[in-house]
Motif scaffolding. Structure first.
Motif, PDB file in Angstrom:
ATOM      1  N   SER A 163       0.848  -1.184   0.000  1.00 30.57           N
ATOM      2  CA  SER A 163       0.000   0.000   0.000  1.00 30.57           C
ATOM      3  C   SER A 163       0.893   1.247   0.000  1.00 30.57           C
ATOM      4  O   SER A 163       1.981   1.252   0.537  1.00 30.57           O
ATOM      5  CB  SER A 163      -0.913   0.008   1.229  1.00 30.57           C
ATOM      6  OG  SER A 163      -0.151   0.059   2.406  1.00 30.57           O
ATOM      7  N   VAL A 164       0.387   2.289  -0.621  1.00 26.75           N
ATOM      8  CA  VAL A 164       1.121   3.547  -0.683  1.00 26.75           C
ATOM      9  C   VAL A 164       0.759   4.356   0.553  1.00 26.75           C
ATOM     10  O   VAL A 164      -0.423   4.543   0.853  1.00 26.75           O
ATOM     11  CB  VAL A 164       0.740   4.321  -1.963  1.00 26.75           C
ATOM     12  CG1 VAL A 164       1.417   5.674  -1.993  1.00 26.75           C
ATOM     13  CG2 VAL A 164       1.073   3.497  -3.189  1.00 26.75           C
ATOM     14  N   PRO A 165       1.762   4.842   1.308  1.00 31.04           N
ATOM     15  CA  PRO A 165       1.440   5.634   2.497  1.00 31.04           C
ATOM     16  C   PRO A 165       0.786   6.949   2.107  1.00 31.04           C
ATOM     17  O   PRO A 165       1.003   7.461   0.999  1.00 31.04           O
ATOM     18  CB  PRO A 165       2.815   5.866   3.138  1.00 31.04           C
ATOM     19  CG  PRO A 165       3.800   5.695   2.041  1.00 31.04           C
ATOM     20  CD  PRO A 165       3.181   4.725   1.071  1.00 31.04           C
ATOM     21  N   ASP A 166      -0.045   7.501   3.009  1.00 36.64           N
ATOM     22  CA  ASP A 166      -0.706   8.766   2.699  1.00 36.64           C
ATOM     23  C   ASP A 166       0.285   9.923   2.701  1.00 36.64           C
ATOM     24  O   ASP A 166       0.032  10.966   2.119  1.00 36.64           O
ATOM     25  CB  ASP A 166      -1.864   9.036   3.649  1.00 36.64           C
ATOM     26  CG  ASP A 166      -1.434   9.196   5.095  1.00 36.64           C
ATOM     27  OD1 ASP A 166      -0.293   8.834   5.429  1.00 36.64           O
ATOM     28  OD2 ASP A 166      -2.245   9.686   5.892  1.00 36.64           O
ATOM     29  N   SER A 167       1.425   9.751   3.351  1.00 34.57           N
ATOM     30  CA  SER A 167       2.475  10.762   3.320  1.00 34.57           C
ATOM     31  C   SER A 167       3.774  10.138   3.807  1.00 34.57           C
ATOM     32  O   SER A 167       3.776   9.071   4.418  1.00 34.57           O
ATOM     33  CB  SER A 167       2.111  11.963   4.201  1.00 34.57           C
ATOM     34  OG  SER A 167       2.142  11.611   5.563  1.00 34.57           O
ATOM     35  N   TYR A 168       4.860  10.819   3.497  1.00 35.00           N
ATOM     36  CA  TYR A 168       6.139  10.392   4.041  1.00 35.00           C
ATOM     37  C   TYR A 168       6.964  11.636   4.326  1.00 35.00           C
ATOM     38  O   TYR A 168       6.729  12.704   3.770  1.00 35.00           O
ATOM     39  CB  TYR A 168       6.865   9.406   3.136  1.00 35.00           C
ATOM     40  CG  TYR A 168       7.074   9.850   1.712  1.00 35.00           C
ATOM     41  CD1 TYR A 168       8.266  10.444   1.312  1.00 35.00           C
ATOM     42  CD2 TYR A 168       6.078   9.669   0.759  1.00 35.00           C
ATOM     43  CE1 TYR A 168       8.457  10.845   0.003  1.00 35.00           C
ATOM     44  CE2 TYR A 168       6.268  10.070  -0.551  1.00 35.00           C
ATOM     45  CZ  TYR A 168       7.458  10.658  -0.920  1.00 35.00           C
ATOM     46  OH  TYR A 168       7.636  11.059  -2.216  1.00 35.00           O
TER      47      TYR A 168
ATOM     48  N   ALA B 141       0.216  12.160  -0.418  1.00 34.01           N
ATOM     49  CA  ALA B 141      -0.187  11.281  -1.519  1.00 34.01           C
ATOM     50  C   ALA B 141      -0.742  12.068  -2.703  1.00 34.01           C
ATOM     51  O   ALA B 141      -0.606  11.651  -3.843  1.00 34.01           O
ATOM     52  CB  ALA B 141      -1.206  10.257  -1.032  1.00 34.01           C
ATOM     53  N   ASP B 142      -1.344  13.243  -2.439  1.00 29.25           N
ATOM     54  CA  ASP B 142      -1.902  14.036  -3.537  1.00 29.25           C
ATOM     55  C   ASP B 142      -0.854  14.855  -4.287  1.00 29.25           C
ATOM     56  O   ASP B 142      -1.176  15.613  -5.193  1.00 29.25           O
ATOM     57  CB  ASP B 142      -3.013  14.953  -3.021  1.00 29.25           C
ATOM     58  CG  ASP B 142      -2.513  16.047  -2.083  1.00 29.25           C
ATOM     59  OD1 ASP B 142      -1.282  16.132  -1.826  1.00 29.25           O
ATOM     60  OD2 ASP B 142      -3.354  16.819  -1.596  1.00 29.25           O
ATOM     61  N   GLY B 143       0.414  14.722  -3.880  1.00 27.95           N
ATOM     62  CA  GLY B 143       1.498  15.431  -4.554  1.00 27.95           C
ATOM     63  C   GLY B 143       1.901  16.732  -3.887  1.00 27.95           C
ATOM     64  O   GLY B 143       2.911  17.333  -4.248  1.00 27.95           O
ATOM     65  N   SER B 144       1.133  17.202  -2.908  1.00 22.19           N
ATOM     66  CA  SER B 144       1.499  18.439  -2.229  1.00 22.19           C
ATOM     67  C   SER B 144       2.662  18.186  -1.264  1.00 22.19           C
ATOM     68  O   SER B 144       2.912  17.046  -0.852  1.00 22.19           O
ATOM     69  CB  SER B 144       0.296  19.044  -1.503  1.00 22.19           C
ATOM     70  OG  SER B 144      -0.183  18.155  -0.519  1.00 22.19           O
ATOM     71  N   VAL B 145       3.350  19.261  -0.920  1.00 20.37           N
ATOM     72  CA  VAL B 145       4.547  19.159  -0.091  1.00 20.37           C
ATOM     73  C   VAL B 145       4.552  20.281   0.939  1.00 20.37           C
ATOM     74  O   VAL B 145       4.249  21.428   0.618  1.00 20.37           O
ATOM     75  CB  VAL B 145       5.822  19.263  -0.962  1.00 20.37           C
ATOM     76  CG1 VAL B 145       7.077  19.262  -0.105  1.00 20.37           C
ATOM     77  CG2 VAL B 145       5.869  18.159  -1.994  1.00 20.37           C
ATOM     78  N   ASP B 146       4.896  19.961   2.175  1.00 20.29           N
ATOM     79  CA  ASP B 146       5.202  20.940   3.217  1.00 20.29           C
ATOM     80  C   ASP B 146       6.693  20.824   3.487  1.00 20.29           C
ATOM     81  O   ASP B 146       7.202  19.706   3.641  1.00 20.29           O
ATOM     82  CB  ASP B 146       4.470  20.638   4.528  1.00 20.29           C
ATOM     83  CG  ASP B 146       2.993  20.933   4.494  1.00 20.29           C
ATOM     84  OD1 ASP B 146       2.563  21.714   3.630  1.00 20.29           O
ATOM     85  OD2 ASP B 146       2.270  20.388   5.343  1.00 20.29           O
ATOM     86  N   ALA B 147       7.378  21.946   3.562  1.00 16.32           N
ATOM     87  CA  ALA B 147       8.816  21.915   3.841  1.00 16.32           C
ATOM     88  C   ALA B 147       9.184  23.112   4.704  1.00 16.32           C
ATOM     89  O   ALA B 147       8.600  24.190   4.576  1.00 16.32           O
ATOM     90  CB  ALA B 147       9.612  21.932   2.556  1.00 16.32           C
TER      91      ALA B 147
END
Length: 114
Positions: A5-10, A23-29
């Motif tokens: 399964s693909v995690p919802d985020s990493y 998972a939707d392609g957005s990023v917080d940094a």
């Protein structure tokens, strides 16, 4: 057929900062040098919230943390791991501020007016 399964985020933790990919392609940094506050929230899962001076941040679920994340927190000036442990144990629905930068906010630049 069973697949992974693909995690919802990493989350990636480096010497430069923390990045969370969703998972939707957005990023917080957020770069470590920009972190001015660390919060802990729990209900039911514990998450860490790192914020910069403008209130922008990076949300890090405890499940996505590893020793690199916790080790890097140690380098924040005057970071108190005892306070972090107490906040993680007590966090229930509301956030607890576990660290704020001891540095005063940088002054606004002087502007010249005509």
């Amino acid at each position: 057929m069973h697949g992974n399964s693909v995690p919802d985020s990493y989350v990636y933790v480096t010497e430069e900062g923390v990045t969370r990919h969703y998972a939707d392609g957005s990023v917080d940094a957020l770069a470590w040098e920009d972190v001015v506050e660390v919060r802990v929230v729990g209900d039911p899962d514990v998450i860490y919230i790192l914020l910069d001076r403008e209130g922008q941040g990076c949300v890090v679920p405890q499940a996505a943390t590893d020793t690199a994340f916790l080790t890097r927190l140690r380098y924040l000036p005057e970071f108190d791991f005892d306070r972090l442990g107490e906040a993680v144990d007590a966090a229930r629905g509301d956030y607890v501020v576990v660290w704020r930068s001891p540095e005063p906010p940088s002054p606004l630049p002087d502007f010249e007016y005509d």
